[in-house]
Design a protein around this motif. Sequence first.
Motif, PDB file in Angstrom:
ATOM      1  N   LYS A 107       0.830  -1.209   0.000  1.00  0.00           N
ATOM      2  CA  LYS A 107       0.000   0.000   0.000  1.00  0.00           C
ATOM      3  C   LYS A 107       0.862   1.255   0.000  1.00  0.00           C
ATOM      4  CE  LYS A 107      -4.033  -1.994   2.322  1.00  0.00           C
ATOM      5  NZ  LYS A 107      -4.934  -1.919   3.504  1.00  0.00           N
ATOM      6  N   ASP A 108       1.878   1.271   0.857  1.00  0.00           N
ATOM      7  CA  ASP A 108       2.762   2.442   0.933  1.00  0.00           C
ATOM      8  C   ASP A 108       3.529   2.634  -0.370  1.00  0.00           C
ATOM      9  OD1 ASP A 108       1.957   2.874   3.539  1.00  0.00           O
ATOM     10  OD2 ASP A 108       3.596   1.671   4.385  1.00  0.00           O
ATOM     11  N   SER A 109       3.989   1.527  -0.947  1.00  0.00           N
ATOM     12  CA  SER A 109       4.732   1.609  -2.201  1.00  0.00           C
ATOM     13  C   SER A 109       3.835   2.123  -3.328  1.00  0.00           C
ATOM     14  CB  SER A 109       5.289   0.228  -2.561  1.00  0.00           C
ATOM     15  OG  SER A 109       5.972   0.271  -3.794  1.00  0.00           O
ATOM     16  N   LEU A 110       2.611   1.607  -3.381  1.00  0.00           N
ATOM     17  CA  LEU A 110       1.673   2.032  -4.420  1.00  0.00           C
ATOM     18  C   LEU A 110       1.324   3.515  -4.270  1.00  0.00           C
ATOM     19  CD1 LEU A 110      -0.171   1.289  -6.798  1.00  0.00           C
ATOM     20  CD2 LEU A 110      -1.944   0.674  -5.129  1.00  0.00           C
ATOM     21  N   GLU A 111       1.203   3.966  -3.041  1.00  0.00           N
ATOM     22  CA  GLU A 111       0.884   5.381  -2.823  1.00  0.00           C
ATOM     23  C   GLU A 111       2.010   6.283  -3.322  1.00  0.00           C
ATOM     24  OE1 GLU A 111      -0.652   8.412   0.712  1.00  0.00           O
ATOM     25  OE2 GLU A 111      -0.396   6.265   1.123  1.00  0.00           O
ATOM     26  N   ARG A 112       3.246   5.823  -3.197  1.00  0.00           N
ATOM     27  CA  ARG A 112       4.370   6.613  -3.728  1.00  0.00           C
ATOM     28  C   ARG A 112       4.278   6.714  -5.251  1.00  0.00           C
ATOM     29  NH1 ARG A 112       7.218   3.880   0.417  1.00  0.00           N
ATOM     30  NH2 ARG A 112       8.014   2.301  -1.023  1.00  0.00           N
ATOM     31  N   LEU A 113       3.909   5.602  -5.896  1.00  0.00           N
ATOM     32  CA  LEU A 113       3.719   5.633  -7.354  1.00  0.00           C
ATOM     33  C   LEU A 113       2.582   6.586  -7.722  1.00  0.00           C
ATOM     34  CD1 LEU A 113       4.022   1.890  -8.507  1.00  0.00           C
ATOM     35  CD2 LEU A 113       5.813   3.606  -8.274  1.00  0.00           C
ATOM     36  N   LEU A 114       1.518   6.539  -6.945  1.00  0.00           N
ATOM     37  CA  LEU A 114       0.359   7.395  -7.208  1.00  0.00           C
ATOM     38  C   LEU A 114       0.726   8.870  -7.066  1.00  0.00           C
ATOM     39  CD1 LEU A 114      -2.650   7.726  -7.778  1.00  0.00           C
ATOM     40  CD2 LEU A 114      -3.097   7.321  -5.342  1.00  0.00           C
ATOM     41  N   SER A 115       1.525   9.192  -6.069  1.00  0.00           N
ATOM     42  CA  SER A 115       1.949  10.583  -5.865  1.00  0.00           C
ATOM     43  C   SER A 115       2.743  11.082  -7.069  1.00  0.00           C
ATOM     44  CB  SER A 115       2.806  10.690  -4.599  1.00  0.00           C
ATOM     45  OG  SER A 115       2.056  10.347  -3.460  1.00  0.00           O
ATOM     46  N   GLU A 116       3.584  10.221  -7.630  1.00  0.00           N
ATOM     47  CA  GLU A 116       4.351  10.602  -8.818  1.00  0.00           C
ATOM     48  C   GLU A 116       3.418  10.879  -9.995  1.00  0.00           C
ATOM     49  OE1 GLU A 116       7.134   7.514  -9.600  1.00  0.00           O
ATOM     50  OE2 GLU A 116       8.263   7.795  -7.733  1.00  0.00           O
ATOM     51  N   GLY A 154       0.093  -1.098  -9.924  1.00  0.00           N
ATOM     52  CA  GLY A 154       0.692   0.213 -10.090  1.00  0.00           C
ATOM     53  C   GLY A 154      -0.432   1.196 -10.318  1.00  0.00           C
ATOM     54  N   CYS A 155      -0.217   2.180 -11.165  1.00  0.00           N
ATOM     55  CA  CYS A 155      -1.284   3.129 -11.455  1.00  0.00           C
ATOM     56  C   CYS A 155      -1.080   3.770 -12.822  1.00  0.00           C
ATOM     57  CB  CYS A 155      -1.369   4.201 -10.371  1.00  0.00           C
ATOM     58  SG  CYS A 155       0.212   4.949  -9.956  1.00  0.00           S
ATOM     59  N   ILE A 156      -2.206   4.183 -13.423  1.00  0.00           N
ATOM     60  CA  ILE A 156      -2.183   4.824 -14.737  1.00  0.00           C
ATOM     61  C   ILE A 156      -3.157   6.000 -14.704  1.00  0.00           C
ATOM     62  CG2 ILE A 156      -2.625   4.566 -17.199  1.00  0.00           C
ATOM     63  CD1 ILE A 156      -2.080   1.596 -16.930  1.00  0.00           C
ATOM     64  N   ALA A 157      -2.660   7.187 -15.028  1.00  0.00           N
ATOM     65  CA  ALA A 157      -3.534   8.366 -15.111  1.00  0.00           C
ATOM     66  C   ALA A 157      -4.240   8.346 -16.460  1.00  0.00           C
ATOM     67  CB  ALA A 157      -2.697   9.636 -14.970  1.00  0.00           C
ATOM     68  N   GLY A 162     -10.786   8.475 -21.237  1.00  0.00           N
ATOM     69  CA  GLY A 162     -10.297   7.159 -20.812  1.00  0.00           C
ATOM     70  C   GLY A 162      -8.955   6.773 -21.387  1.00  0.00           C
ATOM     71  N   GLY A 163      -8.291   7.695 -22.051  1.00  0.00           N
ATOM     72  CA  GLY A 163      -6.975   7.393 -22.620  1.00  0.00           C
ATOM     73  C   GLY A 163      -5.869   7.586 -21.594  1.00  0.00           C
ATOM     74  N   ALA A 164      -4.905   6.702 -21.610  1.00  0.00           N
ATOM     75  CA  ALA A 164      -3.799   6.800 -20.656  1.00  0.00           C
ATOM     76  C   ALA A 164      -2.909   7.982 -21.010  1.00  0.00           C
ATOM     77  CB  ALA A 164      -2.982   5.512 -20.667  1.00  0.00           C
ATOM     78  N   ILE A 165      -2.587   8.788 -20.008  1.00  0.00           N
ATOM     79  CA  ILE A 165      -1.694   9.924 -20.246  1.00  0.00           C
ATOM     80  C   ILE A 165      -0.392   9.805 -19.447  1.00  0.00           C
ATOM     81  CG2 ILE A 165      -3.529  11.529 -20.859  1.00  0.00           C
ATOM     82  CD1 ILE A 165      -3.500  12.556 -18.004  1.00  0.00           C
ATOM     83  N   PHE A 166      -0.405   8.948 -18.442  1.00  0.00           N
ATOM     84  CA  PHE A 166       0.830   8.719 -17.690  1.00  0.00           C
ATOM     85  C   PHE A 166       0.748   7.360 -17.020  1.00  0.00           C
ATOM     86  CE2 PHE A 166       3.825   9.054 -14.174  1.00  0.00           C
ATOM     87  CZ  PHE A 166       4.936   9.574 -14.826  1.00  0.00           C
ATOM     88  N   GLU A 167       1.724   6.540 -17.295  1.00  0.00           N
ATOM     89  CA  GLU A 167       1.735   5.165 -16.770  1.00  0.00           C
ATOM     90  C   GLU A 167       2.844   5.017 -15.735  1.00  0.00           C
ATOM     91  OE1 GLU A 167       3.754   1.442 -16.428  1.00  0.00           O
ATOM     92  OE2 GLU A 167       4.441   2.955 -17.842  1.00  0.00           O
ATOM     93  N   ASN A 168       2.502   4.439 -14.609  1.00  0.00           N
ATOM     94  CA  ASN A 168       3.494   4.233 -13.556  1.00  0.00           C
ATOM     95  C   ASN A 168       3.241   2.888 -12.869  1.00  0.00           C
ATOM     96  OD1 ASN A 168       5.777   5.003 -12.184  1.00  0.00           O
ATOM     97  ND2 ASN A 168       4.703   6.175 -10.618  1.00  0.00           N
TER      98      ASN A 168
END
Length: 206
Positions: A107-116, A154-157, A162-168
């Motif tokens: 959870k903590d690791s994923l939140e760091r990815l989300l913050s980026e 991970g996470c994708i903005a 609905g198109g991906a603009i930033f993948e992490n």
Amino acid sequence: MEKSSDLEAFILSLRTEGEEELRKLKVQVEDQIADMIALRRNEVELEIGNILEQHSRILAKEEAFLVSKHRGKILEAIEGLQLELCDRVRSMIESKLDSLLASDSYKDSLERLLSEVVQKAGASSTVVVPPSQVESLSSKGYKVQGGTLDRWGGCIAIDEEGGAIFENTYRGRLERLFPEIVRELAIMFDEVLEKHEFISERLRIS
């Protein structure tokens, strides 16, 4: 009577001188034999040395020929070792990601990815995260929605359409990072060959 004594003394003197001469001759002969043996030993040792040197040159030529003949296979084997090393390193990284996914630290690791992602895409963007993490991240004020993400998540903005603009995602980060890891491993491999010059020299690759 005196004549008899003188004769005996004379005979004894001759015998003594003869024995002394015989002893000297014996010593001289023994010395000559010893010298001949030593000379012969030196000749034999020299001959053995010459034979060994000839064989050494022959073996060196044969080794050079074999190495030259199989140089391509040797280089191919070295490249195979490098690839095997890269595969092992990647396998280790993937195992660590598997462990992370199953741990409380995920959870903590994923939140760091989300913050980026939020910093890159903006706070108003919607971010796709693993469904199991939506509730926890939403409670922290993130604008997220659940979606299917490959293996480790991970996470994708995404934009409004609905198109991906930033993948992490973790896989995406691994794929971007791994070429650098391969280059670093290649450098380390070359350093090993340079450190142990005899390897490159024997393989005729330097």
